[in-house]
Motif scaffolding. Structure first.
Motif, short mmCIF file in Angstrom:
data_model
loop_
_atom_site.label_atom_id
_atom_site.label_comp_id
_atom_site.label_asym_id
_atom_site.label_seq_id
_atom_site.Cartn_x
_atom_site.Cartn_y
_atom_site.Cartn_z
N GLY A 148 0.88 -1.16 0.03
CA GLY A 148 -0.04 -0.04 -0.02
C GLY A 148 0.77 1.32 -0.15
N ALA A 149 2.10 1.25 -0.12
CA ALA A 149 3.07 2.48 -0.24
C ALA A 149 2.88 3.20 -1.63
N ALA A 150 2.84 4.42 -1.54
CA ALA A 150 2.75 5.17 -2.82
C ALA A 150 3.98 5.46 -3.25
N LEU A 151 4.42 4.69 -4.25
CA LEU A 151 5.94 4.96 -4.80
C LEU A 151 6.13 6.18 -5.82
N HIS A 152 7.22 6.62 -5.95
CA HIS A 152 7.43 7.79 -6.77
C HIS A 152 8.90 7.54 -7.25
N GLY A 153 8.83 7.88 -8.52
CA GLY A 153 10.27 7.87 -9.05
C GLY A 153 11.31 8.55 -8.41
N ILE A 154 12.58 8.12 -8.61
CA ILE A 154 13.76 8.85 -8.03
C ILE A 154 14.78 8.86 -9.16
N ASP A 155 15.82 9.56 -8.93
CA ASP A 155 17.17 9.72 -9.77
C ASP A 155 18.13 9.12 -8.97
N TYR A 156 18.65 8.04 -9.27
CA TYR A 156 19.54 7.30 -8.35
C TYR A 156 20.77 6.93 -8.85
N ARG A 157 21.86 7.47 -8.49
CA ARG A 157 23.18 6.90 -8.98
C ARG A 157 23.82 5.85 -7.87
N MET A 158 23.80 4.71 -8.42
CA MET A 158 24.31 3.71 -7.54
C MET A 158 25.45 3.62 -7.15
N PRO A 159 25.94 3.58 -5.82
CA PRO A 159 27.29 3.55 -5.44
C PRO A 159 27.98 2.31 -5.67
N VAL A 160 27.35 1.08 -5.90
CA VAL A 160 28.10 -0.07 -6.39
C VAL A 160 27.41 -0.29 -7.86
N ALA A 161 28.27 -1.18 -8.65
CA ALA A 161 27.86 -1.66 -9.88
C ALA A 161 27.11 -2.76 -9.68
N GLY B 274 10.07 1.01 -10.24
CA GLY B 274 9.57 2.02 -10.80
C GLY B 274 8.40 1.67 -11.79
N LEU B 275 8.08 0.42 -12.10
CA LEU B 275 6.91 0.09 -12.94
C LEU B 275 5.55 0.59 -12.05
N TYR B 276 5.76 0.57 -10.75
CA TYR B 276 4.62 0.85 -9.87
C TYR B 276 4.50 2.34 -9.38
N ALA B 277 5.67 3.22 -9.74
CA ALA B 277 5.84 4.41 -9.33
C ALA B 277 5.24 5.50 -10.14
N GLU B 278 4.91 6.42 -9.45
CA GLU B 278 4.45 7.82 -10.10
C GLU B 278 5.75 8.42 -10.80
N GLY B 279 5.91 8.83 -12.09
CA GLY B 279 6.65 9.55 -12.63
C GLY B 279 7.86 8.66 -13.00
N THR B 280 8.89 9.30 -13.00
CA THR B 280 10.08 8.71 -13.88
C THR B 280 11.20 8.07 -12.65
N THR B 281 11.61 7.09 -13.08
CA THR B 281 12.71 6.16 -12.33
C THR B 281 13.99 6.19 -13.09
N THR B 282 14.99 6.73 -12.69
CA THR B 282 16.33 6.91 -13.36
C THR B 282 17.52 6.21 -12.63
N VAL B 283 17.93 5.31 -13.19
CA VAL B 283 19.06 4.52 -12.37
C VAL B 283 20.22 4.82 -13.11
N VAL B 284 21.61 5.07 -12.64
CA VAL B 284 22.83 5.54 -13.15
C VAL B 284 23.86 4.56 -12.69
N GLU B 285 24.44 3.75 -13.27
CA GLU B 285 25.43 2.83 -13.04
C GLU B 285 27.00 3.25 -12.99
N PRO B 286 27.74 3.00 -11.90
CA PRO B 286 28.97 3.56 -11.81
C PRO B 286 30.03 2.62 -13.09
N ALA B 287 29.44 1.48 -13.48
CA ALA B 287 30.27 0.73 -14.48
C ALA B 287 28.87 -0.13 -15.09
N PRO B 288 29.38 -0.40 -16.35
CA PRO B 288 28.14 -1.41 -17.09
C PRO B 288 28.03 -2.69 -16.25
#
Ligand code: S3P
Length: 446
Positions: free
Chosen positions: A158-171, A183-197
């Protein structure tokens, strides 16, 4: 009733010849059940890994009301219930040894209307979950962990999720995937940035199910509130399982093995790159595309390996293959140095320590670091007893090491090989690597 432990006894020496298809890809098998379950329509999966880890995922979705049929070996039909069709399970979801199940499910279940409790075996219960729980909480998820961010996880519905912009500290592909699934269930945009592929099976499969994922360099991004449409999936053979034979055939003189239908997604092929730098002879034959993933046959022949400094950028691309790569290093001429691999300490076991103590028992000189290891290669290994500490990949790595050992190697606590590679022993035997199995009362010395 006496508890029993499964030990392997791998006889020393030998070489490998023949053609095999190793078990299906574990990462893709997990995702086929997860995405198939929340898609609309029936997803037909071929080549599914019938290992304990992916079966734990399958059981979890059945417990949440998804009809999943298994008409024959490797075939699975997932009757998707749509993004909002999962039902409250009757009890805890037991994910056994599987970190992938727990971390990816943490994301997916954060978006449900009901509570779930995720538990695992003693190895999984020691593994860090804050890496997913923290960013999921930033998205609005309500997750309780045990002390130190360890399992069990209690995920409040029952939590209301919202998108975040997340820079992952670990790959970590597990963290990236967990956030994308939330993010499929979140309101708005979910962005994940990885430090390495890291492996990108989630992004590929979401696209295959018609869900738009924007990918640009190190960024993966999606909008919540869309829908997934069932799609058929052909699971390639797992390069992480093929790795045991890539090393086995490389270190055993006179070997020549063809590994069929191996997934060669560029986010997974670090093992080929590292072995080639060491002088291995690996040919990639009949490259093709199957179900959105690149696949090929790999021909590997015995070669004189030499020690190298492993390029740091290859580490996340070979993260599961280091136990057996350490065996290659122990059989190479000269020294091999690995740094930048602290993640190995939080896998199914502390893979730096457990491999180091086993290799030392076989006469190998080495030095460990918090983030790696230096291994001095030898012309041959001694036989002896090693402990896999219940880690499937370590059990198989030492089975491979026996090919260059002067005597048999006894490996204790090997039952978990069934988590990722059921049928490992008979398949290995079919190309000339003989490993016997013995059941001994727990507590017996190796
Ligand atoms: C996996 C990702 C990797 C890997 C694991 C499977 C996945 O973990 O070690 O066996 O399927 O996403 P990390 O992403 O945490 O390194």
């Amino acid at each position: 009733m006496t508890a029993h432990r499964t030990d392997f006894i791998a006889s020393g020496g030998g070489s490998l010849r023949g053609e095999i298809r190793v078990a299906g890809d574990k990462s893709i098998s997990h995702r086929s059940i997860m995405l198939g379950s929340i898609a609309e329509g029936v997803t037909e999966v071929e080549g599914f890994l019938e290992g304990e880890d992916s079966l734990a995922t399958l059981a979890a979705f059945r417990a949440m009301g998804v009809r999943i049929d298994r008409p024959s070996a490797g075939r699975v039909s997932v009757h998707g219930v749509g993004l909002h069709g999962l039902r409250v399970p009757a009890g805890d979801l037991d994910l056994g040894n599987s970190g992938t199940s727990m971390r990816l499910l943490a994301g997916l279940l954060s978006g449900q209307s009901f509570d779930t409790r995720l538990i695992g075996d003693s190895s999984l219960t020691r593994r860090p979950m804050a890496r997913v729980a923290d960013p999921l909480r930033q998205m609005g998820a309500r997750i309780d962990t045990a002390e130190g961010g360890r399992p069990p996880l209690l995920i409040h519905g029952g939590a209301a999720l919202h998108g975040i912009d997340y820079r992952m500290p670990v790959a970590s592909a597990q963290v990236k995937s967990s956030l994308l699934l939330a993010g499929l269930y979140a309101e708005g945009t979910t962005t994940v940035v990885e430090p390495a592929p890291t492996r990108d099976h989630t992004e590929r499969m979401l696209s295959g199910f018609g869900y738009k994922v924007r990918r640009e360099g190190s960024l993966a991004q999606l909008q919540g509130g869309g829908r997934l449409v069932a799609a058929d999936i052909q699971v390639p053979a797992d390069i992480s399982s093929a790795a045991f034979f890539l090393v086995a055939a490389s270190i055993a003189r006179g070997s020549d093995v063809l590994l069929k239908d191996v997934g060669i997604n560029p986010t997974r092929t670090g093992v080929i790159g590292i072995l080639r730098l060491m002088g291995a002879s690996i040919e990639v034959v009949s490259e093709r595309e199957s179900g959105g993933e690149p696949v090929a046959d790999l021909r590997v022949r015995g070669a004189a390996l030499r020690g190298i400094e492993i390029p740091v950028d290859l580490v996340p691309l070979a993260i599961d293959e280091f136990p057996v790569l350490f065996v290659a290093a122990a059989c190479a001429e000269g020294e091999t140095l690995l740094r930048g691999a602290e993640e190995l300490r939080v896998k199914e076991s502390d893979r730096i320590e457990v491999m180091a103590s086993g290799l030392r028992a076989l006469g190998v000189e080495l030095e460990t670091f918090p983030d790696g290891i230096r291994i001095c290669g030898r012309a041959s290994l001694a036989g002896g007893s090693v402990d896999s500490c219940g880690d499937h990949r370590i059990a198989m790595a030492f089975s491979v090491a026996s090919l260059r050992a002067t005597d048999a190697i006894t490996i204790s606590d090997c039952a978990n090989v069934a988590t990722s590679f059921p049928g490992f022993r008979p398949l290995a035997a079919s190309v000339g690597l003989t490993v016997e199995e013995r059941s001994v009362p727990s507590g017996t010395g190796p």
